[in-house]
Design a protein around this motif. Sequence first.
Motif, PDB file in Angstrom:
ATOM      1  N   TYR A  40       0.830  -1.202   0.000  1.00  0.00           N
ATOM      2  CA  TYR A  40       0.000   0.000   0.000  1.00  0.00           C
ATOM      3  C   TYR A  40       0.867   1.256   0.000  1.00  0.00           C
ATOM      4  O   TYR A  40       0.600   2.209  -0.740  1.00  0.00           O
ATOM      5  CB  TYR A  40      -0.944   0.030   1.208  1.00  0.00           C
ATOM      6  N   PRO A  45      -2.077  -1.026  -4.554  1.00  0.00           N
ATOM      7  CA  PRO A  45      -3.205  -1.431  -3.720  1.00  0.00           C
ATOM      8  C   PRO A  45      -3.690  -2.862  -3.980  1.00  0.00           C
ATOM      9  O   PRO A  45      -4.211  -3.508  -3.072  1.00  0.00           O
ATOM     10  CB  PRO A  45      -4.295  -0.412  -4.044  1.00  0.00           C
ATOM     11  N   ASP A  46      -3.535  -3.369  -5.197  1.00  0.00           N
ATOM     12  CA  ASP A  46      -3.978  -4.734  -5.489  1.00  0.00           C
ATOM     13  C   ASP A  46      -3.158  -5.761  -4.714  1.00  0.00           C
ATOM     14  O   ASP A  46      -3.700  -6.686  -4.106  1.00  0.00           O
ATOM     15  CB  ASP A  46      -3.896  -5.021  -6.991  1.00  0.00           C
ATOM     16  N   ALA A  49      -3.990  -5.432  -0.991  1.00  0.00           N
ATOM     17  CA  ALA A  49      -5.254  -6.086  -0.645  1.00  0.00           C
ATOM     18  C   ALA A  49      -5.093  -7.610  -0.623  1.00  0.00           C
ATOM     19  O   ALA A  49      -5.663  -8.288   0.241  1.00  0.00           O
ATOM     20  CB  ALA A  49      -6.338  -5.682  -1.635  1.00  0.00           C
ATOM     21  N   THR A  90      -8.650  -1.474   6.191  1.00  0.00           N
ATOM     22  CA  THR A  90      -7.496  -1.247   5.310  1.00  0.00           C
ATOM     23  C   THR A  90      -7.841  -1.622   3.881  1.00  0.00           C
ATOM     24  O   THR A  90      -7.520  -0.886   2.946  1.00  0.00           O
ATOM     25  CB  THR A  90      -6.285  -2.068   5.811  1.00  0.00           C
ATOM     26  N   THR A  91      -8.515  -2.746   3.696  1.00  0.00           N
ATOM     27  CA  THR A  91      -8.885  -3.191   2.353  1.00  0.00           C
ATOM     28  C   THR A  91      -9.891  -2.235   1.718  1.00  0.00           C
ATOM     29  O   THR A  91      -9.768  -1.884   0.544  1.00  0.00           O
ATOM     30  CB  THR A  91      -9.475  -4.615   2.401  1.00  0.00           C
ATOM     31  N   GLN A  94      -8.190   1.137   1.035  1.00  0.00           N
ATOM     32  CA  GLN A  94      -7.003   0.932   0.198  1.00  0.00           C
ATOM     33  C   GLN A  94      -5.796   1.714   0.693  1.00  0.00           C
ATOM     34  O   GLN A  94      -5.005   2.238  -0.080  1.00  0.00           O
ATOM     35  CB  GLN A  94      -7.304   1.273  -1.269  1.00  0.00           C
ATOM     36  N   LYS A  95      -5.675   1.765   2.010  1.00  0.00           N
ATOM     37  CA  LYS A  95      -4.506   2.346   2.666  1.00  0.00           C
ATOM     38  C   LYS A  95      -4.444   1.768   4.081  1.00  0.00           C
ATOM     39  O   LYS A  95      -5.465   1.371   4.637  1.00  0.00           O
ATOM     40  CB  LYS A  95      -4.557   3.866   2.695  1.00  0.00           C
TER      41      LYS A  95
END
Length: 159
Positions: A40, A45-46, A49, A90-91, A94-95
């Motif tokens: 992240y 982000p992918d 996650a 978080t997911t 996206q941070k």
Amino acid sequence: MNKEQIKEYTARVAQANRTELVVIIYELILDSIKAGEMCYNEGDPDAGAENIRKAQAYLQELKGSLDPQYELSGQLRQLYRYVNEQLLLTTIRQKPVHLDSACEVIHGLMDSFAEIAKQDTSGPVMANSQEVYAGLTYGRRALDEVLMNENEGSRGFRA
């Protein structure tokens, strides 16, 4: 997780008793959270996650193995729920969100179970696995693992 880490965890799991397996799962959770946080922070982000989902899967494994007849199980379930909420936030955002507090909870549990594991004298869960020996072989500084089992034919299931 790289191939070397996978190899190390595989060897540890093969030799671990029940309590040590719980400690290993806590370590896997922490490794996945750290990897996700790093992804992240690096703008991926992918991958972040994906690592967080792995941590959630390990957490779900622990949660599913709780025995409800013990009072401690309810307390552990609440801690696991809290950690899972932080991972879920978080997911969604996206941070990294409160991952440090989630890691703090897991570290505390891991340290507690590591102390218990020192007192656990039960044998390995995997009874028919090969024993792993590590030592210096051939090269001056090369560490090699050697799998040895005198009764090689006794591994696995017999029909």
